[in-house]
Scaffold this motif. Structure first.
Motif, short mmCIF file in Angstrom:
data_model
loop_
_atom_site.label_atom_id
_atom_site.label_comp_id
_atom_site.label_asym_id
_atom_site.label_seq_id
_atom_site.Cartn_x
_atom_site.Cartn_y
_atom_site.Cartn_z
N GLU A 93 73.52 -45.32 71.17
CA GLU A 93 74.02 -46.00 70.00
C GLU A 93 73.53 -47.34 69.81
O GLU A 93 72.97 -47.86 68.67
CB GLU A 93 75.36 -46.04 69.69
N ALA A 94 73.15 -47.83 70.80
CA ALA A 94 72.87 -49.29 70.84
C ALA A 94 71.33 -49.38 70.71
O ALA A 94 70.84 -50.15 69.92
CB ALA A 94 73.09 -50.09 72.34
N LEU A 95 70.49 -48.26 71.17
CA LEU A 95 69.32 -48.10 71.16
C LEU A 95 69.01 -47.67 69.62
O LEU A 95 67.96 -47.91 68.82
CB LEU A 95 68.70 -47.06 72.26
N LYS A 96 69.87 -46.76 69.18
CA LYS A 96 69.67 -46.25 67.75
C LYS A 96 69.60 -47.48 66.66
O LYS A 96 68.62 -47.70 66.03
CB LYS A 96 70.85 -45.19 67.44
N THR A 97 70.63 -48.42 66.90
CA THR A 97 70.53 -49.68 66.11
C THR A 97 69.55 -50.41 66.30
O THR A 97 69.05 -51.16 65.42
CB THR A 97 71.91 -50.23 66.28
N ALA A 98 69.34 -50.74 67.62
CA ALA A 98 67.87 -51.36 68.06
C ALA A 98 66.66 -50.80 67.16
O ALA A 98 65.95 -51.78 66.66
CB ALA A 98 67.84 -51.48 69.47
N ARG A 99 66.77 -49.58 67.09
CA ARG A 99 65.35 -48.95 66.59
C ARG A 99 65.58 -49.41 65.35
O ARG A 99 64.17 -49.56 64.50
CB ARG A 99 65.26 -47.43 66.90
N LEU A 100 66.57 -49.22 64.44
CA LEU A 100 66.94 -49.44 63.01
C LEU A 100 66.33 -50.87 62.64
O LEU A 100 65.63 -51.26 61.60
CB LEU A 100 68.03 -49.14 62.89
N ILE A 101 66.79 -51.82 63.51
CA ILE A 101 66.31 -53.22 63.34
C ILE A 101 64.92 -53.51 63.78
O ILE A 101 64.42 -54.08 62.91
CB ILE A 101 67.18 -54.06 64.30
N ALA A 102 64.40 -52.72 64.86
CA ALA A 102 63.06 -53.07 65.27
C ALA A 102 62.20 -52.74 64.33
O ALA A 102 60.67 -53.09 64.08
CB ALA A 102 62.57 -52.46 66.28
N ALA A 103 62.17 -51.79 63.07
CA ALA A 103 61.30 -51.30 62.03
C ALA A 103 61.40 -52.10 60.88
O ALA A 103 60.47 -51.92 60.05
CB ALA A 103 62.19 -49.89 61.61
N LYS A 104 62.00 -53.16 60.90
CA LYS A 104 62.23 -54.19 59.74
C LYS A 104 61.13 -55.41 60.07
O LYS A 104 60.40 -55.49 61.05
CB LYS A 104 63.58 -54.85 59.58
N GLY A 105 60.90 -56.12 59.21
CA GLY A 105 59.85 -57.05 59.02
C GLY A 105 60.20 -58.32 60.10
O GLY A 105 61.26 -58.66 60.40
#
Ligand code: CO8
Length: 262
Positions: A191-203
């Motif tokens: 779940e931490a990685l899922k959120t991290a990926r969501l954030i990492a895709a942003k500008g």
């Protein structure tokens, strides 16, 4: 520098730093703090790292506090130096430009709880336990707990935790707003990685501006905070990311952010 007390990996722009002294429940000794400081410098210098996750090795502990075997023999001056050292490392963590998630997988006590409080938000496993038990050692929190905890959960709740040294389970930490979300132990890292990926895709530019603006705003009056927001908003507008994000919306497609100023 080869690390002996932490594990540090990076994959797809997401760095994971694991406290790795499981026999001592990942307690923070001086050597571990030195390695942490080095790792935070590496994160700060590496433009490819978009998000950092902190967690603990083993299934029992995130960090059970400062290493009491080292701390027990300190005189006041050594204690002051050690508190300064810990505070400096934790401040380095707090001012990292990228988002940092604490994935708390067991005990987060004393210096361990204080480390988690300096992250941008905390995810916890159902078996996580939080607390500032220093009062039971005849001490007080020395790695920022008397300052960051009241700012996060309010002075009254923080004082109750600090005065009693009581440990609280993840569910209570969630209820008082110390923790954002609670997962089963097996699901925590994913779940931490899922959120991290969501954030990492942003500008990259807007992410940094968002973090800095929230953090700076917490230390100033509302009018000054709003000014800081205006300046940061204007800076974002000058980025390739803003051009891509707004164009993608108008073209009804998904934005593909690359980061970087024009
Ligand atoms: N330091 C050193 N060793 C530790 C620590 C610690 N903080 N916590 C646990 N350990 C060690 C234990 O000594 C034990 O080692 P061994 O197997 O060699 O005997 C091993 O880890 C496993 O621990 P337990 O057997 O105690 O495991 P339990 O499941 O029975 O209990 C607890 C787990 C409840 C977490 C218990 O270990 C505990 O209470 N630990 C101490 C927690 C604590 O008080 N933390 C705060 C420390 S002070 C601090 O963080 C101040 C920060 C600011 C410093 C300022 C500078 C001066």
């Amino acid at each position: 520098m080869a690390f002996e007390n932490i594990l540090f990996t990076t994959e797809d722009g997401i760095a994971t730093l694991t406290f790795n002294r499981p026999k001592a429940l990942n307690a923070l000794n001086a050597a571990l703090l030195d390695e942490l400081s080095q790792a935070f410098d590496e994160v700060a210098e590496n433009e490819d790292v978009r998000v950092l996750i902190l967690t603990g090795a083993g299934d029992k502990s995130f960090v059970a506090g400062a290493d009491i075997t080292e701390l027990a023999i300190f005189g006041p001056l050594q204690a002051k130096a050690f508190a300064h050292k810990g505070q400096a490392v934790i401040s380095k963590l707090q001012v990292l430009a990228i988002p940092v998630i604490a994935a708390v997988n067991g005990f987060a006590l004393g210096g361990g709880n204080e480390m988690a409080l300096a992250c941008d938000f905390i995810y916890a496993s159902e078996n996580a336990t939080f607390g500032l038990p220093e009062i039971k050692l005849g001490l007080i929190p020395g790695f920022g707990g008397t300052q960051r905890l009241p700012r996060l959960i309010g002075a009254n709740r923080a004082k109750e935790m600090i005065f009693t040294g009581k440990l609280i389970p993840a569910a209570e930490a969630l209820e008082i707003g110390m923790v954002n979300r609670v997962f089963t132990p097996d699901a925590l890292m994913e779940e931490a990685l899922k959120t991290a990926r969501l954030i990492a895709a942003k500008g990259k530019v807007s992410l940094r501006a968002a973090k800095q603006t929230v953090n700076c705003g917490l230390n100033v009056d509302l009018a000054t905070g709003l000014d800081i927001e205006c300046e940061a908003f204007a800076l974002c507008m000058a980025s390739e990311d803003a051009k891509e994000g707004t164009t993608a919306f108008l073209e009804k497609r998904k934005a593909s952010f690359k980061g970087g100023l024009k």
